[in-house]
Design a protein around this motif. Sequence first.
Motif, mmCIF file in Angstrom:
data_model
loop_
_atom_site.group_PDB
_atom_site.id
_atom_site.type_symbol
_atom_site.label_atom_id
_atom_site.label_comp_id
_atom_site.label_asym_id
_atom_site.label_seq_id
_atom_site.Cartn_x
_atom_site.Cartn_y
_atom_site.Cartn_z
ATOM 1 N N HIS A 1 6.476 42.062 -16.791
ATOM 2 C CA HIS A 1 6.063 42.382 -15.212
ATOM 3 C C HIS A 1 6.835 41.277 -14.261
ATOM 4 O O HIS A 1 7.511 40.209 -14.655
ATOM 5 C CB HIS A 1 4.316 41.743 -15.023
ATOM 6 C CG HIS A 1 4.025 40.257 -15.402
ATOM 7 N ND1 HIS A 1 3.633 39.964 -16.594
ATOM 8 C CD2 HIS A 1 4.319 39.109 -14.443
ATOM 9 C CE1 HIS A 1 3.722 38.496 -16.470
ATOM 10 N NE2 HIS A 1 4.163 38.065 -15.377
ATOM 11 N N CYS B 1 2.283 39.542 -11.306
ATOM 12 C CA CYS B 1 2.075 38.379 -12.299
ATOM 13 C C CYS B 1 0.562 38.294 -12.567
ATOM 14 O O CYS B 1 -0.330 37.924 -11.435
ATOM 15 C CB CYS B 1 2.692 36.922 -12.061
ATOM 16 S SG CYS B 1 2.360 35.872 -13.266
ATOM 17 N N PRO B 2 0.102 38.258 -14.050
ATOM 18 C CA PRO B 2 -1.511 38.035 -14.056
ATOM 19 C C PRO B 2 -1.678 36.682 -14.240
ATOM 20 O O PRO B 2 -3.114 36.250 -14.004
ATOM 21 C CB PRO B 2 -1.815 38.611 -15.508
ATOM 22 C CG PRO B 2 -0.439 38.745 -16.007
ATOM 23 C CD PRO B 2 0.665 38.685 -15.130
ATOM 24 N N CYS C 1 2.654 32.800 -18.097
ATOM 25 C CA CYS C 1 2.638 32.652 -16.603
ATOM 26 C C CYS C 1 1.322 31.808 -16.283
ATOM 27 O O CYS C 1 1.293 31.811 -15.074
ATOM 28 C CB CYS C 1 2.696 33.999 -16.091
ATOM 29 S SG CYS C 1 4.346 34.944 -16.338
ATOM 30 N N HIS D 1 4.409 31.856 -12.537
ATOM 31 C CA HIS D 1 5.177 33.149 -12.897
ATOM 32 C C HIS D 1 6.596 32.731 -13.443
ATOM 33 O O HIS D 1 6.943 31.856 -13.082
ATOM 34 C CB HIS D 1 5.342 34.167 -11.840
ATOM 35 C CG HIS D 1 6.398 35.278 -12.432
ATOM 36 N ND1 HIS D 1 6.137 36.142 -13.480
ATOM 37 C CD2 HIS D 1 7.588 35.666 -11.931
ATOM 38 C CE1 HIS D 1 6.715 37.053 -13.412
ATOM 39 N NE2 HIS D 1 7.965 36.864 -12.776
ATOM 40 N N ARG D 2 6.734 33.206 -14.754
ATOM 41 C CA ARG D 2 8.158 32.807 -15.466
ATOM 42 C C ARG D 2 8.693 34.166 -15.409
ATOM 43 O O ARG D 2 8.146 35.336 -16.267
ATOM 44 C CB ARG D 2 7.947 32.404 -16.685
ATOM 45 C CG ARG D 2 7.121 30.900 -16.458
ATOM 46 C CD ARG D 2 6.720 30.068 -17.699
ATOM 47 N NE ARG D 2 8.141 29.780 -18.643
ATOM 48 C CZ ARG D 2 8.264 29.809 -19.911
ATOM 49 N NH1 ARG D 2 7.344 30.325 -20.772
ATOM 50 N NH2 ARG D 2 9.172 29.495 -20.299
HETATM 51 ZN ZN LIG Z 1 4.030 36.185 -14.542
#
Ligand SMILES: [Zn+2]
Length: 300
Positions: free
Chosen positions: A36, A41-42, A47, A51-52
């Motif tokens: 994603h 981003c969930p 994450c 977010h990564r």
């Molecule tokens: Zn993420």
Amino acid sequence: MPHPGTPPLLSAALTAAVRGWPVHPLRPGAKSPALHGERTCPRTGDCTAGHRKWEQRATRDHQRIQRAWSASPFNIGIATGPAHLVVIDLDVPKDKGSSDAPDGAQHFLALCERAGQPTPATYTVRTPSGGHHLYFTAPPGTRLTNTASRLADLVDTRAWGGYVLAAGSIIDGAAYEVTDNAPVAELPAWLLTALRPAPTASTPPAITPTRDATRLARVALEREQAAIQAAPQGAREATLFTSARAMGRFVAWGDIDRHEVEEAFQAAGEAAGLKAYECRSTLRSALNWSIRTARPRRTA
Ligand SMILES: [Zn+2]
């Protein structure tokens, strides 16, 4: 090591990981990341703390690879930065059928000859479109990023910020194939010099640009950018092409940096709905043509 009977893409992903290269899943049959993006981003799993992106999530962990590739026949991205790789991407002209224009491999060969250097032998992968990826290890202590046409026409490089499709990945039913299974060589010093981010000794403009010339070029750039953004669907790529050709002479005259033009038009093209790779290849050929054929500036 992969066992016999392992699905081919899982096996290819594990093989890359065994070589020391972190991998991340790409959409089946495609080149774009399957993970994603930041906007969707969930904030869970990898994450949780923010977010990564794929470059940070690329892994050599066999269990994680096993899990991901058991779910879907993903293509395989090798995150070249974390893999300490610099991959030279020798491309083929977009419409190779209708022209006998030299391809990336020929441009690269010519570059080696001009530099008085042997063509480096190293692990090489052939792409389904007929291009080649030459793999090199990044010399210790260096941190190169991607380049487009910096070495030569149709010769790009992938390092930090980039990825390549690993051998075994499949596009349109054709696989990326190892054509030279030699050990991965270290990037030769002369190529490292040519790829360093600091401005290299490329041909300085014959005329030192005056501030006015640069200002005029920037005004033209803004005008062309607006034209690309306003172009109706169906005319976007053609407009991008025409605009890039119009800007090429300013680049040839040294009024404006090629990267500035590329960056502005890439963003305008993508904002207008063109695919990133379409923009890149259209820009590259339009600017190359225009720079090559630009007439000297007329002095008024
Ligand atoms: Zn993420």
